[in-house]
Design an enzyme around this catalytic site. Structure first.
Site, mmCIF file in Angstrom:
data_model
loop_
_atom_site.group_PDB
_atom_site.id
_atom_site.type_symbol
_atom_site.label_atom_id
_atom_site.label_comp_id
_atom_site.label_asym_id
_atom_site.label_seq_id
_atom_site.Cartn_x
_atom_site.Cartn_y
_atom_site.Cartn_z
ATOM 1 C CG ASP A 63 -158.402 -31.673 10.089
ATOM 2 O OD1 ASP A 63 -157.273 -32.224 9.649
ATOM 3 O OD2 ASP A 63 -159.595 -32.462 10.610
ATOM 4 C CG ASN A 78 -161.400 -39.079 0.474
ATOM 5 O OD1 ASN A 78 -162.006 -38.589 -0.390
ATOM 6 N ND2 ASN A 78 -160.382 -38.684 1.316
ATOM 7 C CG ASP A 83 -160.082 -35.391 -5.065
ATOM 8 O OD1 ASP A 83 -159.639 -35.276 -3.936
ATOM 9 O OD2 ASP A 83 -159.977 -35.716 -6.170
ATOM 10 C CG ASP A 115 -157.518 -33.734 6.559
ATOM 11 O OD1 ASP A 115 -156.398 -33.200 6.996
ATOM 12 O OD2 ASP A 115 -158.447 -34.260 7.458
#
Length: 151
Positions: A34, A42, A51, A77
């Site tokens: 993860d 973000n 991204d 993720d």
């Protein structure tokens, strides 16, 4: 976006890979990974930065496994690695990946936001006849325990 295999490809190859591992007595393990702080990246830096982080993690993972191993983008993720190794080697690979990624984040050349990291869990496939998704869930649970321990 990441250049990794997806879950659909996992479904296509897992039976064949389990048969190969059993036939040639090759151990198999999963690492469930993860990306820590992706939501924060973000929210604060924008989705383009998120991204870029995902692409960096995907490239990092692909560069840090053998050609015979698989890197899957599991979702959001999360990544799943299918490795040709036993439990001890999977534990060692977990530590190596976490350490190397932390070094990359500290490196000014990596252009990664501070505070990001990897939480990693592992599980060995002991019997190809068993429920392979149970092993994925076991690796996922260990990843969650790693994430909690890091806080």
């Amino acid at each position: 976006m990441t250049g990794c295999h997806n879950r659909r490809f996992f479904d296509e190859v897992i039976s064949r890979e389990l048969q190969r591992h059993e036939r040639f007595a090759i151990p198999m393990s999963f690492l469930f990974i993860d990306v820590d702080q992706l939501k924060n990246v973000n929210d604060t830096l924008g989705h383009e930065a998120g991204d870029r982080l995902l692409r960096h993690v995907a490239l990092f993972l692909r560069r840090n496994v053998r050609e015979a191993d698989y890197v899957f983008r599991w979702g959001g993720d999360e990544f799943l690695l299918m490795l040709s190794c036993g439990l001890n080697a999977a534990q060692q690979k977990t530590a190596e990946l976490k350490h190397a990624f932390a070094d990359a984040v500290r490196s000014a050349t990596a252009d990664l936001p501070s505070g990001v990291g990897l939480s990693v869990g592992y599980a060995e496939v002991v019997s190809p006849q068993g429920d392979v998704m149970e092993r994925v869930r076991e690796a996922d649970q260990r990843m969650y325990e790693d994430k909690v321990a890091a806080k």
